[in-house]
Design an enzyme around this catalytic site. Sequence first.
Site, PDB file in Angstrom:
ATOM      1  N   CYS A  32      -5.403  -4.207   0.666  1.00  0.00           N
ATOM      2  CA  CYS A  32      -4.148  -4.861   1.023  1.00  0.00           C
ATOM      3  C   CYS A  32      -3.602  -4.224   2.291  1.00  0.00           C
ATOM      4  CB  CYS A  32      -3.192  -4.633  -0.144  1.00  0.00           C
ATOM      5  SG  CYS A  32      -1.515  -4.949   0.264  1.00  0.00           S
ATOM      6  N   GLY A  45      -2.460  -2.192  -3.009  1.00  0.00           N
ATOM      7  CA  GLY A  45      -3.862  -2.515  -3.281  1.00  0.00           C
ATOM      8  C   GLY A  45      -4.851  -1.900  -2.301  1.00  0.00           C
ATOM      9  N   GLY A  50       1.917  -4.277  -2.062  1.00  0.00           N
ATOM     10  CA  GLY A  50       1.335  -3.416  -1.037  1.00  0.00           C
ATOM     11  C   GLY A  50       0.466  -2.239  -1.450  1.00  0.00           C
TER      12      GLY A  50
HETATM   13  P1  5GP Z   1      -6.520  -2.484  -6.271  1.00  0.00           P
HETATM   14  O1  5GP Z   1      -6.787  -2.267  -7.727  1.00  0.00           O
HETATM   15  O2  5GP Z   1      -7.738  -2.927  -5.545  1.00  0.00           O
HETATM   16  O3  5GP Z   1      -5.870  -1.307  -5.623  1.00  0.00           O
HETATM   17  O4  5GP Z   1      -5.447  -3.658  -6.171  1.00  0.00           O
HETATM   18  C1  5GP Z   1      -5.733  -4.941  -6.673  1.00  0.00           C
HETATM   19  C2  5GP Z   1      -4.576  -5.868  -6.359  1.00  0.00           C
HETATM   20  O5  5GP Z   1      -4.343  -5.977  -4.941  1.00  0.00           O
HETATM   21  C3  5GP Z   1      -4.801  -7.285  -6.784  1.00  0.00           C
HETATM   22  O6  5GP Z   1      -4.704  -7.473  -8.179  1.00  0.00           O
HETATM   23  C4  5GP Z   1      -3.750  -8.034  -5.981  1.00  0.00           C
HETATM   24  O7  5GP Z   1      -2.473  -7.984  -6.577  1.00  0.00           O
HETATM   25  C5  5GP Z   1      -3.683  -7.214  -4.692  1.00  0.00           C
HETATM   26  N1  5GP Z   1      -4.395  -7.894  -3.600  1.00  0.00           N
HETATM   27  C6  5GP Z   1      -5.610  -8.469  -3.626  1.00  0.00           C
HETATM   28  N2  5GP Z   1      -5.937  -8.982  -2.421  1.00  0.00           N
HETATM   29  C7  5GP Z   1      -4.891  -8.720  -1.617  1.00  0.00           C
HETATM   30  C8  5GP Z   1      -4.605  -9.022  -0.246  1.00  0.00           C
HETATM   31  O8  5GP Z   1      -5.403  -9.591   0.498  1.00  0.00           O
HETATM   32  N3  5GP Z   1      -3.374  -8.625   0.214  1.00  0.00           N
HETATM   33  C9  5GP Z   1      -2.473  -8.000  -0.586  1.00  0.00           C
HETATM   34  N4  5GP Z   1      -1.288  -7.681  -0.066  1.00  0.00           N
HETATM   35  N5  5GP Z   1      -2.720  -7.670  -1.856  1.00  0.00           N
HETATM   36  C10 5GP Z   1      -3.909  -8.039  -2.373  1.00  0.00           C
END
Ligand code: 5GP
Length: 347
Positions: free
Chosen positions: A190, A187, A185
């Site tokens: 996300c 991300g 959660g």
């Molecule tokens: P960020 O660096 O952008 O904060 O987080 C990246 C991570 O968010 C990704 O490696 C993956 O684990 C997660 N993530 C990517 N797409 C989604 C999504 O559609 N839903 C959720 N719950 N997590 C995502």
Amino acid sequence: MRIDYNLHLDYSDVLLKPKRSTLNSRRDVEMTRDFTFRNSKKQLSYTPIMASNMDGVGTFSMARVLQDYKMLTVIRKHYSFNDWKATAGTGLKFKYVSACVGTGAIWDEEALDYQTLKQVIAAFPDIPAITIDVANAYHEQFVDFVKRIRSEFPDKIIIAGNVASPEIVEELIINGADVVKVGIGPGSVCTTRTQTGVGVPQFSAIIECADAANGVGGHIIADGGCTQSGDIAKALGAGAHMVMLGGMLAAHDESELELKDGKRVFYGMSSESAFVQHGARKDGYRGTEGKTVLLDNRGPVRDTVEQILGGVRSSCVYVGARRIKDMPKCAHFVRVNNIQNRIFDGK
Ligand code: 5GP
């Protein structure tokens, strides 16, 4: 019903305390780390900050830049075997990429990503790692799938996730994973926490999961929630052995996504946009747990990477960590209620 009343923290709840140190300059910091992985026994020396297997981030173009900094890119699973073959002669170093697979093969032996994985690993033996990626890695079939991939690819580093609590980290490592991805959660694109009410604040999740992994000789990746280089330093200080980035590396020239009026689209891999792009889930489940954002194009990712590495180097100097590996040993966090002076916000 149970409630855990212990306060669980995010990156924005803490700061690293500066310490007296013998380091004189950022140049003194050793940014690469030598790893020996528990199950594959593979050894790898690299900068423990990596690109996520997301559209617009886990691309071959991204990998060709990150390899210059000894950083790993988890290549998105939607490239075909022909796409992989077409990288021949483009300067891609397979040593700095991980292939990626979902869990479709649990239900369908012919699942395309699994078939592609087998071809890719056979054709490019220098690839050190396989990432098994699902939104929720808590189900029993996932553990069985990790066991299966371990037995099929005994000498590959297996990265598995995502989870956010210590018991499952131990279980995945004991059953064949070398590295567990931690983050439910946090991300940037996300929506799991609002859609489902599920999640664990990332900073505390890392502390608990790193401790569990250390206990059984495994490693963890802090995946999601980093918005600036200071967050990466905090993740490393909290005990993450590696940090994975999505949003911080998104919307650059290396995204391999269309540029429209100077903007690039970036979306979660469980968002409606991802479903439109890659097709709906095979099990018919249609709930989205990701969103789509339109971002200004940020130019070459090299500049961003250098900013990030500069920030992390500087954190190491502040806390006296001569090697990135020493961050948890040197980190002393303070609990805060404000990390930024916002006087010029919006200016
Ligand atoms: P960020 O660096 O952008 O904060 O987080 C990246 C991570 O968010 C990704 O490696 C993956 O684990 C997660 N993530 C990517 N797409 C989604 C999504 O559609 N839903 C959720 N719950 N997590 C995502």
